[in-house]
Design a protein around this motif. Structure first.
Motif, PDB file in Angstrom:
ATOM      1  N   ALA A 195      43.092  67.575  75.256  1.00 48.84           N
ATOM      2  CA  ALA A 195      42.232  68.262  74.291  1.00 48.84           C
ATOM      3  C   ALA A 195      41.767  69.623  74.798  1.00 48.84           C
ATOM      4  O   ALA A 195      41.385  70.486  74.013  1.00 48.84           O
ATOM      5  N   ILE A 196      41.805  69.805  76.111  1.00 48.90           N
ATOM      6  CA  ILE A 196      41.358  71.048  76.736  1.00 48.90           C
ATOM      7  C   ILE A 196      42.486  71.530  77.647  1.00 48.90           C
ATOM      8  O   ILE A 196      43.050  70.746  78.405  1.00 48.90           O
ATOM      9  N   SER A 197      42.797  72.798  77.570  1.00 48.15           N
ATOM     10  CA  SER A 197      43.803  73.337  78.483  1.00 48.15           C
ATOM     11  C   SER A 197      43.239  74.562  79.185  1.00 48.15           C
ATOM     12  O   SER A 197      42.264  75.154  78.729  1.00 48.15           O
ATOM     13  N   GLU A 198      43.846  74.893  80.304  1.00 47.98           N
ATOM     14  CA  GLU A 198      43.411  76.070  81.061  1.00 47.98           C
ATOM     15  C   GLU A 198      44.412  77.193  80.868  1.00 47.98           C
ATOM     16  O   GLU A 198      45.614  76.993  80.946  1.00 47.98           O
ATOM     17  N   ARG A 199      43.885  78.350  80.586  1.00 49.05           N
ATOM     18  CA  ARG A 199      44.672  79.563  80.415  1.00 49.05           C
ATOM     19  C   ARG A 199      44.053  80.625  81.328  1.00 49.05           C
ATOM     20  O   ARG A 199      42.929  80.446  81.817  1.00 49.05           O
ATOM     21  N   THR A 253      40.378  73.675  68.080  1.00 48.98           N
ATOM     22  CA  THR A 253      39.918  74.868  67.373  1.00 48.98           C
ATOM     23  C   THR A 253      40.605  76.152  67.820  1.00 48.98           C
ATOM     24  O   THR A 253      40.517  77.168  67.133  1.00 48.98           O
ATOM     25  N   GLY A 254      41.243  76.117  68.990  1.00 48.74           N
ATOM     26  CA  GLY A 254      41.829  77.331  69.548  1.00 48.74           C
ATOM     27  C   GLY A 254      40.801  78.213  70.239  1.00 48.74           C
ATOM     28  O   GLY A 254      41.135  79.271  70.772  1.00 48.74           O
ATOM     29  N   GLU A 255      39.558  77.790  70.256  1.00 53.74           N
ATOM     30  CA  GLU A 255      38.496  78.571  70.888  1.00 53.74           C
ATOM     31  C   GLU A 255      38.726  78.649  72.399  1.00 53.74           C
ATOM     32  O   GLU A 255      39.075  77.647  73.034  1.00 53.74           O
ATOM     33  N   SER A 301      31.651  68.329  85.076  1.00 58.08           N
ATOM     34  CA  SER A 301      31.515  66.974  84.554  1.00 58.08           C
ATOM     35  C   SER A 301      31.141  66.002  85.669  1.00 58.08           C
ATOM     36  O   SER A 301      31.859  65.908  86.669  1.00 58.08           O
ATOM     37  N   PRO A 302      30.048  65.254  85.515  1.00 60.96           N
ATOM     38  CA  PRO A 302      29.638  64.295  86.542  1.00 60.96           C
ATOM     39  C   PRO A 302      30.630  63.147  86.742  1.00 60.96           C
ATOM     40  O   PRO A 302      30.645  62.539  87.801  1.00 60.96           O
ATOM     41  N   ASP A 303      31.442  62.864  85.738  1.00 64.86           N
ATOM     42  CA  ASP A 303      32.377  61.749  85.879  1.00 64.86           C
ATOM     43  C   ASP A 303      33.836  62.195  86.011  1.00 64.86           C
ATOM     44  O   ASP A 303      34.753  61.386  86.010  1.00 64.86           O
ATOM     45  N   GLY A 304      34.056  63.508  86.120  1.00 62.24           N
ATOM     46  CA  GLY A 304      35.407  64.013  86.313  1.00 62.24           C
ATOM     47  C   GLY A 304      36.272  64.022  85.065  1.00 62.24           C
ATOM     48  O   GLY A 304      37.468  64.273  85.136  1.00 62.24           O
ATOM     49  N   GLU A 305      35.683  63.791  83.915  1.00 64.27           N
ATOM     50  CA  GLU A 305      36.399  63.794  82.636  1.00 64.27           C
ATOM     51  C   GLU A 305      35.946  65.000  81.819  1.00 64.27           C
ATOM     52  O   GLU A 305      34.888  65.562  82.050  1.00 64.27           O
ATOM     53  N   TYR A 306      36.758  65.348  80.826  1.00 60.47           N
ATOM     54  CA  TYR A 306      36.369  66.419  79.909  1.00 60.47           C
ATOM     55  C   TYR A 306      35.427  65.853  78.847  1.00 60.47           C
ATOM     56  O   TYR A 306      35.642  64.756  78.320  1.00 60.47           O
TER      57      TYR A 306
END
Length: 99
Positions: free
Chosen positions: A44-48, A57-59, A71-76
């Motif tokens: 759901a999240i990518s790094e550019r 959303t493309g945001e 993230s405290p649990d290492g997840e997004y």
């Protein structure tokens, strides 16, 4: 009757309305209104080069943006306006970088 309910509601501790991640940590109130945040999958999240991209959303949220949190649990976890899949990002919790 409504006034009595509001008075009683104001007397309750704030933790009654806390919004927790699935792993049990509490989302900060600055990110969430009890419905805005949720865990999202790694796709759901990518790094550019410009920052983190919210695929729904493309945001692009720049790496140095104050909305990016570790993230405290290492997840997004993505907090969006009104918790909508097309809403603007309020906060983005990302796993710590391993370098």
């Amino acid at each position: 009757m409504r006034a009595i309910f509001i008075v009683l509601l104001c007397g309750l501790p704030a933790t009654v309305f806390a919004h927790y991640a699935p792993s049990g940590w509490e989302y900060p109130s600055s990110c969430c209104s009890n419905l805005d945040c949720r865990e999202v999958g790694q796709t759901a999240i990518s790094e550019r080069p410009q920052g983190y991209t919210v695929e729904a959303t493309g945001e692009v949220v720049p790496y140095g943006d104050r909305r990016v949190r570790i993230s405290p649990d290492g997840e997004y976890h993505w907090c969006s306006a009104a918790g909508k899949d097309y809403g603007k990002t309020i906060c983005l919790f990302v796993p710590p970088r391993a370098y």
